[in-house]
Scaffold this active site. Structure first.
Site, PDB file in Angstrom:
ATOM      1  N   LYS A  76       1.018  -1.120   0.037  1.00  0.00           N
ATOM      2  CA  LYS A  76      -0.030   0.113  -0.028  1.00  0.00           C
ATOM      3  C   LYS A  76       0.852   1.150   0.050  1.00  0.00           C
ATOM      4  O   LYS A  76       1.946   1.325   0.627  1.00  0.00           O
ATOM      5  CB  LYS A  76      -0.813  -0.092   1.275  1.00  0.00           C
ATOM      6  CG  LYS A  76      -1.874   1.201   1.277  1.00  0.00           C
ATOM      7  CD  LYS A  76      -2.767   0.606   2.577  1.00  0.00           C
ATOM      8  CE  LYS A  76      -3.946   1.864   2.567  1.00  0.00           C
ATOM      9  NZ  LYS A  76      -4.770   1.601   3.884  1.00  0.00           N
ATOM     10  N   SER A 151      -9.670   1.572   2.865  1.00  0.00           N
ATOM     11  CA  SER A 151      -8.918   2.443   2.034  1.00  0.00           C
ATOM     12  C   SER A 151      -7.650   1.456   1.227  1.00  0.00           C
ATOM     13  O   SER A 151      -7.075   1.969   0.363  1.00  0.00           O
ATOM     14  CB  SER A 151      -7.950   3.578   2.890  1.00  0.00           C
ATOM     15  OG  SER A 151      -7.238   2.975   3.686  1.00  0.00           O
ATOM     16  N   SER A 175      -9.549  -0.737   7.109  1.00  0.00           N
ATOM     17  CA  SER A 175      -9.084  -0.564   5.729  1.00  0.00           C
ATOM     18  C   SER A 175      -8.531  -1.681   5.066  1.00  0.00           C
ATOM     19  O   SER A 175      -8.266  -1.626   4.097  1.00  0.00           O
ATOM     20  CB  SER A 175      -8.209   0.758   5.823  1.00  0.00           C
ATOM     21  OG  SER A 175      -8.906   1.974   5.671  1.00  0.00           O
TER      22      SER A 175
END
Lengths: 471, 92
Positions: A76, A151, A175
Protein backbone atom coordinates in the site's frame (compact mmCIF):
# COMPACT_ATOMS: atom_id res chain seq x y z
CA UNK A 1 -0.08 -25.46 -13.85
CA UNK A 2 -0.67 -21.74 -13.85
CA UNK A 3 2.00 -20.03 -11.78
CA UNK A 4 -0.30 -17.21 -10.67
CA UNK A 5 -2.75 -19.73 -9.18
CA UNK A 6 -0.22 -21.14 -6.74
CA UNK A 7 -0.58 -20.25 -3.05
CA UNK A 8 2.51 -19.02 -1.21
CA UNK A 9 3.77 -22.32 0.21
CA UNK A 10 3.45 -24.16 -3.14
CA UNK A 11 5.12 -21.34 -5.03
CA UNK A 12 8.08 -21.08 -2.65
CA UNK A 13 8.63 -24.84 -2.61
CA UNK A 14 8.59 -25.01 -6.42
CA UNK A 15 11.12 -22.18 -6.50
CA UNK A 16 13.31 -23.80 -3.88
CA UNK A 17 13.19 -27.13 -5.78
CA UNK A 18 14.10 -25.24 -8.95
CA UNK A 19 10.98 -26.43 -10.77
CA UNK A 20 10.37 -22.84 -11.77
CA UNK A 21 12.44 -19.66 -11.63
CA UNK A 22 11.66 -16.40 -9.87
CA UNK A 23 11.97 -14.66 -13.22
CA UNK A 24 9.19 -16.85 -14.61
CA UNK A 25 7.05 -15.97 -11.60
CA UNK A 26 7.44 -12.25 -12.14
CA UNK A 27 6.92 -12.61 -15.89
CA UNK A 28 3.64 -14.43 -15.29
CA UNK A 29 2.41 -11.82 -12.83
CA UNK A 30 3.56 -9.06 -15.20
CA UNK A 31 1.45 -10.64 -17.93
CA UNK A 32 -1.60 -10.41 -15.68
CA UNK A 33 -0.73 -6.81 -14.85
CA UNK A 34 -0.43 -5.83 -18.52
CA UNK A 35 -3.77 -7.47 -19.27
CA UNK A 36 -5.81 -6.30 -16.30
CA UNK A 37 -4.32 -3.14 -14.88
CA UNK A 38 -5.94 -0.79 -17.41
CA UNK A 39 -9.35 -1.85 -16.12
CA UNK A 40 -8.56 -2.29 -12.44
CA UNK A 41 -5.96 0.39 -11.69
CA UNK A 42 -4.75 -1.22 -8.48
CA UNK A 43 -1.32 0.41 -8.57
CA UNK A 44 -0.05 3.96 -8.24
CA UNK A 45 3.50 2.88 -8.97
CA UNK A 46 4.69 -0.28 -10.66
CA UNK A 47 8.27 -1.28 -11.24
CA UNK A 48 8.35 -4.57 -13.11
CA UNK A 49 11.94 -4.01 -14.25
CA UNK A 50 13.12 -3.71 -10.67
CA UNK A 51 11.10 -6.82 -9.72
CA UNK A 52 12.65 -8.79 -12.61
CA UNK A 53 16.11 -7.70 -11.57
CA UNK A 54 15.47 -8.85 -8.01
CA UNK A 55 14.03 -12.14 -9.33
CA UNK A 56 17.22 -12.79 -11.29
CA UNK A 57 19.25 -12.17 -8.15
CA UNK A 58 17.12 -14.72 -6.31
CA UNK A 59 17.57 -17.21 -9.15
CA UNK A 60 21.32 -16.88 -8.84
CA UNK A 61 21.31 -17.61 -5.10
CA UNK A 62 22.72 -20.99 -4.14
CA UNK A 63 20.80 -21.18 -0.93
CA UNK A 64 17.16 -20.41 -1.59
CA UNK A 65 15.67 -19.46 1.75
CA UNK A 66 13.01 -17.22 3.20
CA UNK A 67 9.34 -17.66 4.03
CA UNK A 68 8.42 -15.61 0.97
CA UNK A 69 11.14 -16.63 -1.43
CA UNK A 70 10.19 -15.20 -4.84
CA UNK A 71 6.67 -14.18 -3.77
CA UNK A 72 5.47 -11.05 -5.61
CA UNK A 73 4.07 -8.67 -3.00
CA UNK A 74 2.23 -5.36 -3.45
CA UNK A 75 2.61 -2.61 -0.83
CA UNK A 76 0.00 0.00 0.00
CA UNK A 77 1.35 3.40 -0.93
CA UNK A 78 1.40 4.69 2.65
CA UNK A 79 4.38 2.51 3.53
CA UNK A 80 7.92 3.56 2.77
CA UNK A 81 9.74 1.39 0.26
CA UNK A 82 13.25 2.67 -0.31
CA UNK A 83 13.77 4.42 -3.64
CA UNK A 84 10.06 4.25 -4.48
CA UNK A 85 7.84 7.28 -4.53
CA UNK A 86 5.51 7.13 -1.50
CA UNK A 87 2.44 9.33 -1.86
CA UNK A 88 -0.26 7.89 0.44
CA UNK A 89 -2.58 8.64 -2.47
CA UNK A 90 -2.05 12.38 -1.99
CA UNK A 91 -0.83 15.19 -4.22
CA UNK A 92 0.91 16.73 -1.23
CA UNK A 93 3.50 13.92 -1.27
CA UNK A 94 3.93 13.75 -5.03
CA UNK A 95 7.64 13.52 -5.75
CA UNK A 96 8.65 12.27 -2.31
CA UNK A 97 11.09 9.38 -2.74
CA UNK A 98 11.40 7.15 0.33
CA UNK A 99 14.95 7.18 1.64
CA UNK A 100 14.33 4.12 3.84
CA UNK A 101 12.24 0.97 4.20
CA UNK A 102 9.35 0.61 6.63
CA UNK A 103 10.07 -2.20 9.10
CA UNK A 104 7.42 -4.42 7.48
CA UNK A 105 9.04 -3.88 4.07
CA UNK A 106 12.46 -4.66 5.51
CA UNK A 107 11.05 -7.88 6.97
CA UNK A 108 9.42 -8.90 3.69
CA UNK A 109 12.71 -8.32 1.90
CA UNK A 110 14.58 -10.37 4.50
CA UNK A 111 12.21 -13.23 3.66
CA UNK A 112 13.09 -12.70 -0.02
CA UNK A 113 9.71 -11.44 -1.16
CA UNK A 114 9.77 -9.38 -4.37
CA UNK A 115 8.14 -5.96 -4.23
CA UNK A 116 6.11 -5.49 -7.39
CA UNK A 117 4.61 -2.06 -6.81
CA UNK A 118 2.77 0.43 -4.62
CA UNK A 119 -0.99 0.15 -4.49
CA UNK A 120 -3.67 2.76 -4.79
CA UNK A 121 -5.55 3.94 -1.71
CA UNK A 122 -7.89 6.56 -0.38
CA UNK A 123 -5.81 9.64 0.33
CA UNK A 124 -4.01 9.18 3.68
CA UNK A 125 -6.15 6.03 4.17
CA UNK A 126 -9.26 8.14 4.68
CA UNK A 127 -12.06 6.38 2.88
CA UNK A 128 -13.96 3.16 2.31
CA UNK A 129 -14.08 2.93 -1.48
CA UNK A 130 -10.75 4.13 -2.95
CA UNK A 131 -12.67 6.97 -4.58
CA UNK A 132 -10.75 9.41 -2.37
CA UNK A 133 -7.45 8.60 -4.08
CA UNK A 134 -6.15 11.84 -5.57
CA UNK A 135 -4.91 9.90 -8.60
CA UNK A 136 -7.78 7.69 -9.82
CA UNK A 137 -10.26 5.22 -8.35
CA UNK A 138 -9.50 1.50 -8.35
CA UNK A 139 -12.15 -0.85 -9.75
CA UNK A 140 -13.37 -4.05 -8.14
CA UNK A 141 -11.89 -7.00 -10.12
CA UNK A 142 -15.15 -8.94 -9.64
CA UNK A 143 -17.14 -6.23 -11.41
CA UNK A 144 -15.49 -3.07 -12.73
CA UNK A 145 -18.57 -0.92 -12.05
CA UNK A 146 -18.14 -1.47 -8.32
CA UNK A 147 -15.69 -0.10 -5.78
CA UNK A 148 -13.02 -2.40 -4.34
CA UNK A 149 -13.55 -0.94 -0.86
CA UNK A 150 -10.99 1.09 0.99
CA UNK A 151 -8.76 2.37 2.01
CA UNK A 152 -6.50 -0.57 1.04
CA UNK A 153 -8.59 -1.07 -2.12
CA UNK A 154 -5.60 -1.28 -4.46
CA UNK A 155 -4.02 -3.98 -2.31
CA UNK A 156 -7.21 -6.07 -2.20
CA UNK A 157 -7.79 -5.64 -5.94
CA UNK A 158 -4.19 -6.58 -6.80
CA UNK A 159 -4.51 -9.89 -4.94
CA UNK A 160 -7.97 -10.69 -6.32
CA UNK A 161 -6.86 -10.04 -9.91
CA UNK A 162 -3.63 -12.02 -9.42
CA UNK A 163 -1.48 -8.99 -10.14
CA UNK A 164 0.31 -9.85 -6.88
CA UNK A 165 0.23 -12.98 -4.74
CA UNK A 166 -0.06 -11.08 -1.47
CA UNK A 167 -0.27 -7.46 -0.37
CA UNK A 168 0.10 -5.28 2.67
CA UNK A 169 -2.60 -2.88 3.73
CA UNK A 170 -3.16 -0.72 6.79
CA UNK A 171 -6.29 -0.86 8.92
CA UNK A 172 -7.36 2.13 11.00
CA UNK A 173 -11.11 1.49 11.01
CA UNK A 174 -11.50 -1.45 8.65
CA UNK A 175 -9.22 -0.48 5.77
CA UNK A 176 -7.85 -4.01 5.34
CA UNK A 177 -11.00 -6.01 6.17
CA UNK A 178 -13.62 -4.00 4.26
CA UNK A 179 -11.78 -4.14 0.88
CA UNK A 180 -10.95 -7.80 1.55
CA UNK A 181 -14.68 -8.47 1.97
CA UNK A 182 -15.65 -6.41 -1.10
CA UNK A 183 -13.07 -8.09 -3.35
CA UNK A 184 -13.37 -11.63 -2.00
CA UNK A 185 -9.93 -12.04 -0.42
CA UNK A 186 -8.66 -12.65 3.12
CA UNK A 187 -7.66 -9.61 5.16
CA UNK A 188 -6.19 -9.54 8.66
CA UNK A 189 -5.89 -6.68 11.12
CA UNK A 190 -3.46 -7.87 13.80
CA UNK A 191 -3.58 -6.86 17.46
CA UNK A 192 -2.43 -3.28 17.97
CA UNK A 193 1.30 -3.46 18.66
CA UNK A 194 1.99 -6.84 17.04
CA UNK A 195 3.26 -5.38 13.77
CA UNK A 196 5.60 -2.40 13.65
CA UNK A 197 4.21 0.86 12.30
CA UNK A 198 7.67 2.31 11.67
CA UNK A 199 7.65 3.70 8.14
CA UNK A 200 3.86 3.71 7.85
CA UNK A 201 2.54 7.20 7.20
CA UNK A 202 0.49 7.88 10.32
CA UNK A 203 -3.22 8.58 10.03
CA UNK A 204 -4.48 7.80 13.53
CA UNK A 205 -1.58 6.48 15.58
CA UNK A 206 -3.59 4.77 18.31
CA UNK A 207 -5.67 2.85 15.75
CA UNK A 208 -3.42 2.18 12.73
CA UNK A 209 -2.16 -1.34 12.23
CA UNK A 210 -0.57 -3.00 9.19
CA UNK A 211 -1.99 -6.30 7.99
CA UNK A 212 -1.80 -8.73 5.07
CA UNK A 213 -4.29 -9.32 2.24
CA UNK A 214 -4.07 -12.74 0.63
CA UNK A 215 -6.02 -15.32 -1.34
CA UNK A 216 -6.47 -17.68 1.61
CA UNK A 217 -5.97 -18.00 5.36
CA UNK A 218 -2.79 -20.04 5.11
CA UNK A 219 -1.08 -17.41 2.95
CA UNK A 220 -2.25 -14.79 5.41
CA UNK A 221 -0.65 -16.73 8.25
CA UNK A 222 2.66 -16.99 6.41
CA UNK A 223 2.60 -13.25 5.74
CA UNK A 224 1.91 -12.58 9.43
CA UNK A 225 4.86 -14.79 10.38
CA UNK A 226 7.01 -12.60 8.16
CA UNK A 227 5.89 -9.18 9.41
CA UNK A 228 5.04 -9.66 13.12
CA UNK A 229 7.52 -8.87 15.85
CA UNK A 230 8.90 -6.31 18.23
CA UNK A 231 10.52 -3.23 16.77
CA UNK A 232 12.38 -0.73 18.97
CA UNK A 233 11.66 1.94 16.35
CA UNK A 234 7.95 1.84 17.18
CA UNK A 235 7.26 2.71 20.80
CA UNK A 236 3.83 1.08 20.64
CA UNK A 237 5.33 -2.16 19.38
CA UNK A 238 4.82 -4.91 21.96
CA UNK A 239 7.71 -7.07 23.05
CA UNK A 240 6.27 -10.56 23.09
CA UNK A 241 7.75 -13.91 22.18
CA UNK A 242 7.86 -14.63 18.47
CA UNK A 243 5.29 -17.26 17.55
CA UNK A 244 4.66 -19.48 14.56
CA UNK A 245 1.11 -18.59 13.58
CA UNK A 246 0.78 -21.67 11.37
CA UNK A 247 0.98 -23.92 14.47
CA UNK A 248 -2.78 -24.33 14.88
CA UNK A 249 -3.79 -24.38 11.20
CA UNK A 250 -5.74 -27.53 10.41
CA UNK A 251 -6.21 -28.43 14.08
CA UNK A 252 -9.80 -29.24 14.92
CA UNK A 253 -11.92 -26.53 16.51
CA UNK A 254 -14.15 -28.86 18.52
CA UNK A 255 -15.17 -27.21 21.77
CA UNK A 256 -14.19 -23.69 20.65
CA UNK A 257 -16.59 -21.10 21.98
CA UNK A 258 -17.89 -18.71 19.33
CA UNK A 259 -19.82 -15.60 20.29
CA UNK A 260 -22.45 -13.95 18.13
CA UNK A 261 -22.88 -10.27 19.00
CA UNK A 262 -26.54 -9.69 19.72
CA UNK A 263 -26.47 -5.96 18.87
CA UNK A 264 -25.24 -6.61 15.32
CA UNK A 265 -28.80 -7.55 14.37
CA UNK A 266 -29.97 -4.02 15.29
CA UNK A 267 -28.28 -2.80 12.12
CA UNK A 268 -29.71 -2.94 8.64
CA UNK A 269 -27.90 -5.89 7.05
CA UNK A 270 -28.30 -7.12 3.47
CA UNK A 271 -30.35 -10.37 3.45
CA UNK A 272 -27.74 -12.40 1.60
CA UNK A 273 -25.15 -11.45 4.23
CA UNK A 274 -27.48 -12.62 7.01
CA UNK A 275 -27.84 -15.91 5.12
CA UNK A 276 -24.06 -16.34 4.90
CA UNK A 277 -23.79 -15.61 8.62
CA UNK A 278 -26.25 -18.44 9.30
CA UNK A 279 -24.30 -20.76 7.01
CA UNK A 280 -21.07 -19.87 8.81
CA UNK A 281 -22.70 -20.67 12.15
CA UNK A 282 -23.86 -24.05 10.76
CA UNK A 283 -20.33 -24.84 9.59
CA UNK A 284 -18.94 -23.97 13.01
CA UNK A 285 -21.53 -26.16 14.75
CA UNK A 286 -20.76 -29.00 12.35
CA UNK A 287 -17.09 -28.68 13.28
CA UNK A 288 -17.94 -29.00 16.96
CA UNK A 289 -17.79 -25.37 18.07
CA UNK A 290 -20.35 -24.02 20.52
CA UNK A 291 -22.30 -20.87 19.73
CA UNK A 292 -23.19 -18.33 22.42
CA UNK A 293 -24.99 -15.02 22.15
CA UNK A 294 -22.88 -12.19 23.53
CA UNK A 295 -23.76 -8.59 24.27
CA UNK A 296 -21.53 -5.66 23.30
CA UNK A 297 -24.09 -3.11 24.42
CA UNK A 298 -22.18 0.00 23.28
CA UNK A 299 -21.50 -1.28 19.76
CA UNK A 300 -23.54 1.47 18.09
CA UNK A 301 -21.47 4.17 19.78
CA UNK A 302 -18.26 2.92 18.20
CA UNK A 303 -18.79 4.76 14.92
CA UNK A 304 -19.31 8.27 16.36
CA UNK A 305 -16.47 7.70 18.87
CA UNK A 306 -14.19 6.65 16.03
CA UNK A 307 -15.05 9.67 13.91
CA UNK A 308 -13.96 11.88 16.77
CA UNK A 309 -10.79 9.99 17.78
CA UNK A 310 -9.44 9.27 14.28
CA UNK A 311 -9.82 12.78 12.82
CA UNK A 312 -8.45 14.30 16.04
CA UNK A 313 -5.28 12.25 15.76
CA UNK A 314 -5.16 12.88 12.01
CA UNK A 315 -5.38 16.66 12.47
CA UNK A 316 -2.24 16.42 14.57
CA UNK A 317 -0.39 13.81 12.47
CA UNK A 318 -1.01 15.62 9.20
CA UNK A 319 0.38 18.90 10.50
CA UNK A 320 3.79 17.70 9.31
CA UNK A 321 2.68 18.22 5.72
CA UNK A 322 3.46 21.89 5.53
CA UNK A 323 5.27 22.45 2.25
CA UNK A 324 8.64 22.57 3.99
CA UNK A 325 9.56 18.98 4.71
CA UNK A 326 8.21 16.89 1.82
CA UNK A 327 6.74 16.93 -1.64
CA UNK A 328 4.60 19.84 -2.76
CA UNK A 329 5.30 23.49 -1.91
CA UNK A 330 3.06 26.35 -2.93
CA UNK A 331 5.02 29.50 -2.18
CA UNK A 332 3.07 32.23 -0.39
CA UNK A 333 3.95 35.76 0.69
CA UNK A 334 5.15 34.55 4.06
CA UNK A 335 5.61 31.29 5.93
CA UNK A 336 2.03 31.07 7.25
CA UNK A 337 0.61 31.60 3.83
CA UNK A 338 2.98 28.99 2.36
CA UNK A 339 1.64 26.49 4.90
CA UNK A 340 -1.95 27.37 4.11
CA UNK A 341 -1.61 27.42 0.34
CA UNK A 342 0.37 24.17 0.23
CA UNK A 343 -2.06 22.31 2.47
CA UNK A 344 -5.14 23.67 0.74
CA UNK A 345 -3.88 22.68 -2.68
CA UNK A 346 -2.16 19.45 -1.64
CA UNK A 347 -4.92 17.83 0.41
CA UNK A 348 -8.11 16.46 -1.11
CA UNK A 349 -11.59 17.26 0.14
CA UNK A 350 -12.05 14.31 2.50
CA UNK A 351 -8.66 14.89 4.12
CA UNK A 352 -9.49 18.56 4.69
CA UNK A 353 -12.87 17.57 6.09
CA UNK A 354 -11.29 15.20 8.60
CA UNK A 355 -8.57 17.65 9.59
CA UNK A 356 -11.30 20.19 10.27
CA UNK A 357 -13.43 17.72 12.27
CA UNK A 358 -10.37 16.85 14.35
CA UNK A 359 -9.32 20.44 14.82
CA UNK A 360 -12.85 21.27 15.95
CA UNK A 361 -13.04 18.30 18.36
CA UNK A 362 -9.74 19.27 19.98
CA UNK A 363 -10.36 23.01 20.09
CA UNK A 364 -10.77 24.91 23.36
CA UNK A 365 -14.26 24.56 24.76
CA UNK A 366 -15.11 21.39 22.86
CA UNK A 367 -12.39 18.97 24.00
CA UNK A 368 -14.38 17.49 26.92
CA UNK A 369 -17.59 17.15 24.95
CA UNK A 370 -15.98 15.37 22.01
CA UNK A 371 -12.48 13.95 22.30
CA UNK A 372 -12.56 13.14 26.01
CA UNK A 373 -16.05 11.71 25.76
CA UNK A 374 -15.08 9.56 22.79
CA UNK A 375 -12.01 8.28 24.66
CA UNK A 376 -14.27 7.21 27.52
CA UNK A 377 -16.68 5.46 25.17
CA UNK A 378 -13.64 3.71 23.78
CA UNK A 379 -12.79 2.46 27.27
CA UNK A 380 -16.33 1.19 27.81
CA UNK A 381 -16.19 -0.71 24.52
CA UNK A 382 -12.81 -2.24 25.33
CA UNK A 383 -14.17 -3.37 28.71
CA UNK A 384 -17.18 -4.95 27.05
CA UNK A 385 -14.94 -6.86 24.66
CA UNK A 386 -12.73 -7.95 27.53
CA UNK A 387 -15.76 -9.33 29.30
CA UNK A 388 -16.97 -11.04 26.12
CA UNK A 389 -13.65 -12.84 25.79
CA UNK A 390 -14.07 -14.33 29.24
CA UNK A 391 -17.08 -16.22 27.88
CA UNK A 392 -15.97 -16.99 24.31
CA UNK A 393 -12.79 -17.54 22.28
CA UNK A 394 -13.81 -15.71 19.13
CA UNK A 395 -16.60 -13.41 18.00
CA UNK A 396 -18.28 -13.82 14.64
CA UNK A 397 -20.06 -11.08 12.69
CA UNK A 398 -20.23 -9.93 9.06
CA UNK A 399 -17.33 -7.72 7.93
CA UNK A 400 -19.75 -5.30 6.29
CA UNK A 401 -23.51 -4.79 6.29
CA UNK A 402 -23.64 -4.63 2.48
CA UNK A 403 -21.62 -5.96 -0.41
CA UNK A 404 -19.59 -3.56 -2.60
CA UNK A 405 -21.46 -0.53 -3.92
CA UNK A 406 -21.15 1.14 -7.31
CA UNK A 407 -18.54 3.80 -8.02
CA UNK A 408 -20.09 7.20 -7.38
CA UNK A 409 -23.08 5.69 -5.58
CA UNK A 410 -22.48 7.05 -2.07
CA UNK A 411 -22.82 10.78 -1.94
CA UNK A 412 -22.59 12.10 1.61
CA UNK A 413 -19.51 11.61 3.79
CA UNK A 414 -21.64 10.28 6.66
CA UNK A 415 -23.18 7.66 4.38
CA UNK A 416 -19.67 6.53 3.44
CA UNK A 417 -18.57 6.42 7.10
CA UNK A 418 -21.38 3.93 7.81
CA UNK A 419 -19.58 1.35 5.62
CA UNK A 420 -17.29 0.63 8.56
CA UNK A 421 -19.80 0.01 11.37
CA UNK A 422 -18.69 -3.60 11.98
CA UNK A 423 -14.96 -3.07 11.60
CA UNK A 424 -14.40 0.10 13.63
CA UNK A 425 -15.09 -1.34 17.12
CA UNK A 426 -12.12 -3.69 16.64
CA UNK A 427 -9.68 -0.81 16.10
CA UNK A 428 -11.00 1.15 19.05
CA UNK A 429 -10.32 -1.85 21.28
CA UNK A 430 -7.04 -2.78 19.55
CA UNK A 431 -8.18 -6.36 18.89
CA UNK A 432 -7.17 -8.68 16.04
CA UNK A 433 -9.78 -9.53 13.41
CA UNK A 434 -9.88 -11.31 10.08
CA UNK A 435 -12.25 -11.13 7.13
CA UNK A 436 -12.74 -14.40 5.23
CA UNK A 437 -14.68 -14.64 1.94
CA UNK A 438 -17.95 -16.52 2.38
CA UNK A 439 -20.30 -16.73 -0.58
CA UNK A 440 -21.62 -13.91 -2.74
CA UNK A 441 -24.79 -11.92 -3.37
CA UNK A 442 -27.18 -12.24 -6.35
CA UNK A 443 -24.92 -9.98 -8.44
CA UNK A 444 -21.93 -12.19 -7.76
CA UNK A 445 -20.31 -9.70 -5.39
CA UNK A 446 -18.30 -11.31 -2.58
CA UNK A 447 -19.40 -11.42 1.07
CA UNK A 448 -16.94 -11.41 3.97
CA UNK A 449 -17.33 -12.95 7.41
CA UNK A 450 -15.34 -11.42 10.23
CA UNK A 451 -13.83 -13.17 13.23
CA UNK A 452 -12.57 -11.12 16.16
CA UNK A 453 -10.06 -12.63 18.58
CA UNK A 454 -8.84 -11.58 21.99
CA UNK A 455 -5.64 -9.52 22.25
CA UNK A 456 -2.65 -11.38 20.77
CA UNK A 457 -4.71 -14.53 20.15
CA UNK A 458 -3.94 -14.52 16.42
CA UNK A 459 -3.10 -18.23 16.46
CA UNK A 460 -6.57 -19.24 17.63
CA UNK A 461 -8.20 -16.65 15.38
CA UNK A 462 -6.41 -17.99 12.30
CA UNK A 463 -7.18 -21.57 13.35
CA UNK A 464 -10.92 -20.84 13.38
CA UNK A 465 -10.80 -18.81 10.15
CA UNK A 466 -8.92 -21.65 8.46
CA UNK A 467 -11.42 -24.23 9.69
CA UNK A 468 -14.35 -22.21 8.35
CA UNK A 469 -12.59 -21.53 5.04
CA UNK A 470 -12.03 -25.25 4.57
CA UNK A 471 -15.24 -26.42 6.25
CA UNK B 1 -22.10 26.38 16.33
CA UNK B 2 -18.97 25.78 14.26
CA UNK B 3 -16.78 28.80 13.69
CA UNK B 4 -15.38 27.60 10.38
CA UNK B 5 -13.04 30.57 9.97
CA UNK B 6 -11.43 29.89 13.32
CA UNK B 7 -11.12 26.14 12.72
CA UNK B 8 -9.72 26.72 9.25
CA UNK B 9 -7.06 29.01 10.65
CA UNK B 10 -6.12 26.55 13.40
CA UNK B 11 -5.79 23.83 10.77
CA UNK B 12 -3.63 26.04 8.51
CA UNK B 13 -6.03 25.76 5.59
CA UNK B 14 -7.51 28.39 3.35
CA UNK B 15 -10.69 27.15 1.74
CA UNK B 16 -12.40 28.72 -1.22
CA UNK B 17 -15.82 30.18 -0.37
CA UNK B 18 -17.76 27.45 -2.18
CA UNK B 19 -15.64 24.68 -0.67
CA UNK B 20 -16.07 26.25 2.75
CA UNK B 21 -19.83 26.18 2.42
CA UNK B 22 -19.95 22.50 1.39
CA UNK B 23 -17.54 21.42 4.10
CA UNK B 24 -19.40 23.40 6.73
CA UNK B 25 -22.61 21.60 5.81
CA UNK B 26 -20.89 18.23 6.02
CA UNK B 27 -19.28 19.15 9.33
CA UNK B 28 -22.58 20.19 10.82
CA UNK B 29 -24.19 16.93 9.75
CA UNK B 30 -21.31 14.87 11.13
CA UNK B 31 -21.09 16.77 14.41
CA UNK B 32 -24.83 16.51 14.82
CA UNK B 33 -24.43 12.75 14.48
CA UNK B 34 -21.95 12.80 17.39
CA UNK B 35 -24.82 13.93 19.64
CA UNK B 36 -25.81 10.27 19.98
CA UNK B 37 -22.86 9.94 22.39
CA UNK B 38 -24.81 12.01 24.91
CA UNK B 39 -26.81 8.86 25.65
CA UNK B 40 -23.72 7.15 27.07
CA UNK B 41 -23.15 7.35 30.80
CA UNK B 42 -19.43 8.02 31.27
CA UNK B 43 -19.48 8.58 34.99
CA UNK B 44 -16.36 7.15 36.65
CA UNK B 45 -14.93 5.98 33.33
CA UNK B 46 -11.28 6.69 32.64
CA UNK B 47 -10.45 7.75 29.09
CA UNK B 48 -8.56 5.30 26.94
CA UNK B 49 -6.09 7.01 24.66
CA UNK B 50 -4.06 3.98 23.61
CA UNK B 51 -5.47 0.48 23.38
CA UNK B 52 -2.79 -0.99 25.61
CA UNK B 53 -0.37 1.05 27.62
CA UNK B 54 2.72 1.92 25.64
CA UNK B 55 6.03 1.30 27.36
CA UNK B 56 9.01 3.46 26.73
CA UNK B 57 12.21 1.55 26.33
CA UNK B 58 15.82 2.30 25.62
CA UNK B 59 17.56 1.07 22.54
CA UNK B 60 20.86 -0.75 22.88
CA UNK B 61 23.85 1.54 22.61
CA UNK B 62 24.99 0.15 19.29
CA UNK B 63 25.82 1.96 16.12
CA UNK B 64 23.84 1.08 13.05
CA UNK B 65 23.53 2.50 9.60
CA UNK B 66 21.05 5.32 9.47
CA UNK B 67 20.00 7.35 6.49
CA UNK B 68 22.87 7.88 4.06
CA UNK B 69 23.25 11.13 2.19
CA UNK B 70 22.94 9.22 -1.09
CA UNK B 71 19.45 8.12 -0.01
CA UNK B 72 18.40 11.67 0.61
CA UNK B 73 19.84 13.01 -2.64
CA UNK B 74 16.86 11.61 -4.54
CA UNK B 75 14.65 14.09 -2.71
CA UNK B 76 17.00 16.85 -3.84
CA UNK B 77 17.59 17.92 -0.26
CA UNK B 78 21.37 17.90 -0.55
CA UNK B 79 22.77 21.07 -1.99
CA UNK B 80 26.55 20.83 -2.12
CA UNK B 81 29.50 20.06 0.10
CA UNK B 82 27.18 17.99 2.32
CA UNK B 83 24.94 20.93 3.17
CA UNK B 84 21.21 20.33 3.26
CA UNK B 85 18.92 22.63 1.41
CA UNK B 86 15.81 23.62 3.36
CA UNK B 87 13.05 25.96 2.43
CA UNK B 88 12.97 29.51 3.68
CA UNK B 89 11.33 29.38 7.10
CA UNK B 90 12.60 32.47 8.87
CA UNK B 91 11.09 35.91 8.97
CA UNK B 92 7.54 37.13 8.67
Amino acid sequence: MTITNLPISNLTSKLKNKEITAREVIENYAKNIYEKEKNIKAFINLDIEKALKRAEELDRMDEKKGLLFGVPVAIKDNMNVKNYETTAGSQILKGYISPYNATVVKKLKEENAIIIGKTNMDEFAMGSSNENSSFFPTHNPVNYDYVPGGSSGGSAASVKSEEALAALGSDTGGSVREPAAFCGVVGLKPTYGLVSRYGLIAFSSSLDQIGPLTKNVKDCTIMLNAIAGFDPRDETSVNIKKEDYTDFLGKEIKGKRIGIIKEVMDFNIQDEIKEELKKTISTLVKLGATITEISVAHLKYALPAYYIVAPSEASSNLSRFDGVRYGLTVQGENLTSTYELTRTEGFGEEVKRRILIGTFALSAGYYDAYYLKASKVRKILANEFEKAFEAVDTLLLPTTATTAFKLGEKKSPLEMYMSDIFTIPVNLAGLPAISVPHGSDKNGLPIGMQFIGSWFKEKELLQIAYAVENG
Amino acid sequence: MIDIDKIEKLAALKLKEKEKETILNDLEEIIHYFEILKEVNIENVEPQIYTKEAHLFLRKDETENGLCKEDLEKNKTLARENFYRVKHIIGE
